[in-house]
Design an enzyme around this catalytic site. Sequence first.
Site, short mmCIF file in Angstrom:
data_model
loop_
_atom_site.label_atom_id
_atom_site.label_comp_id
_atom_site.label_asym_id
_atom_site.label_seq_id
_atom_site.Cartn_x
_atom_site.Cartn_y
_atom_site.Cartn_z
CB CYS A 115 49.15 -10.23 8.03
SG CYS A 115 50.81 -9.76 8.57
CB CYS A 118 47.37 -8.70 4.60
SG CYS A 118 48.29 -7.87 3.31
CB SER A 216 52.09 -3.60 10.71
OG SER A 216 52.27 -2.80 9.55
CB CYS A 335 44.54 -4.30 -0.53
SG CYS A 335 44.49 -3.45 1.04
N1 SAH Z 1 54.85 -5.71 5.30
C1 SAH Z 1 54.80 -4.35 5.73
C2 SAH Z 1 54.35 -3.36 4.68
C3 SAH Z 1 53.20 -3.77 3.82
S1 SAH Z 1 51.60 -3.75 4.57
C4 SAH Z 1 53.94 -4.23 6.98
O1 SAH Z 1 53.36 -5.23 7.39
O2 SAH Z 1 53.91 -3.17 7.57
C5 SAH Z 1 51.24 -2.06 4.73
C6 SAH Z 1 50.15 -1.77 5.75
O3 SAH Z 1 48.85 -2.13 5.24
C7 SAH Z 1 50.36 -2.55 7.02
O4 SAH Z 1 50.15 -1.74 8.16
C8 SAH Z 1 49.32 -3.61 6.88
O5 SAH Z 1 49.05 -4.22 8.08
C9 SAH Z 1 48.17 -2.85 6.24
N2 SAH Z 1 47.10 -3.69 5.69
C10 SAH Z 1 47.19 -4.95 5.23
N3 SAH Z 1 45.98 -5.43 4.88
C11 SAH Z 1 45.09 -4.45 5.12
C12 SAH Z 1 43.67 -4.35 4.96
N4 SAH Z 1 42.94 -5.37 4.49
N5 SAH Z 1 43.07 -3.18 5.32
C13 SAH Z 1 43.81 -2.15 5.80
N6 SAH Z 1 45.16 -2.18 5.95
C14 SAH Z 1 45.80 -3.33 5.62
#
Ligand code: SAH
Length: 346
Positions: A115, A118, A216, A335
């Site tokens: 993603c 992330c 997500s 994060c």
């Molecule tokens: N892989 C799973 C769980 C881990 S991520 C998933 O994708 O749902 C957990 C949450 O944090 C997800 O909704 C993800 O999109 C979010 N997330 C990732 N990076 C982020 C960022 N930089 N700021 C805010 N939320 C973030």
Amino acid sequence: MEKKNLFGMTLPELETELSDLPKFRAKQIAGRMYRQGATSFDDMTELSKNLREDLAKKYFVRSAEVVRQLDSSDGLTTKFLLKFPDGAAVETVIMRHDYGTGICISVQVGCPMGCKFCASTLKNSERNLTAGEMLEEIIFAENFLHRENRKVDTLVIMGTGEPMLNFDNVIKMLRLLHEEYTLGLSYRKVTISTCGIVPGIYKLIEEKIPVTLSISLHAPTDKLRSEIMPVNSIFDLTQLLKAGDDYAEETGRRVTYEYILLGGVNDTEEHARQLAKILSGRLANVNLIPLNPVDERNFQKPTHNAIQKFFHFLNTHGINATIRKEPGADIDAACDRLRRKNLEKK
Ligand code: SAH
């Protein structure tokens, strides 16, 4: 002979492993490991010294070491970096809410999903955590919280990693956590978050455990979603929303759609309109998450105004939306940054 870890075994597994001993020993050891925070056999004083020594020759009970602890300035969030014997380190976060204490655990070391916004995915995925390692994150947090007269009330599987890629271990851990000889945590207190691996959602339905599913979503069109989340090229929005509906129907539980607001990318009124349209009539909540910017990525935080307008638009167009508070933003709460900082130091 290499020593074996008893932590992470179910009671029947312990009974089999320790079949030379009377059966009640397995139960005592489980109670000590899972309920009383024993980190070695020395803590198990009801076992004779000889027995403790014998066991310690063949087994151990906990393996993680706390490498770092960070507390947010408001005192509500504490983040730990836990390291396992092979050097793999993961983050676990405690969040103190007025309605109880939540913890957020990691399920993989790094993440392969890619993603674009992330941090977890920057250094790729190293490996899955075992059920015992995930349980250790939780039991560690539980014992830490005991000192403040708190306990783990809710569990969110939203830390580093994609739970659907480590499905069997996640389910084993949840079933273990549900047992009375561990925390006896109700499945209703658990949320599993996925980036949208559709077959995983159907496997979760089959497990028949009433956990909350969080998806997500982060974009209301396939075009935009594929740009920021590569998984969308494999499982598109139509398939994903159908899986969410099937989950809600089979379990009777409302699905949460997570939507990170990325300044100028997915946070305009047009995006809110598209989002309201695709979710209308669905048994769903939307959780809006203001981006927590990652240095290596080129996304901006949404403006305060954009957040409020997006939120207002959804709620006045039949979609139940909330804005996630940013717990512990000053310690990069969820994060994976601690793990990466630690890697950089090496
Ligand atoms: N892989 C799973 C769980 C881990 S991520 C998933 O994708 O749902 C957990 C949450 O944090 C997800 O909704 C993800 O999109 C979010 N997330 C990732 N990076 C982020 C960022 N930089 N700021 C805010 N939320 C973030």
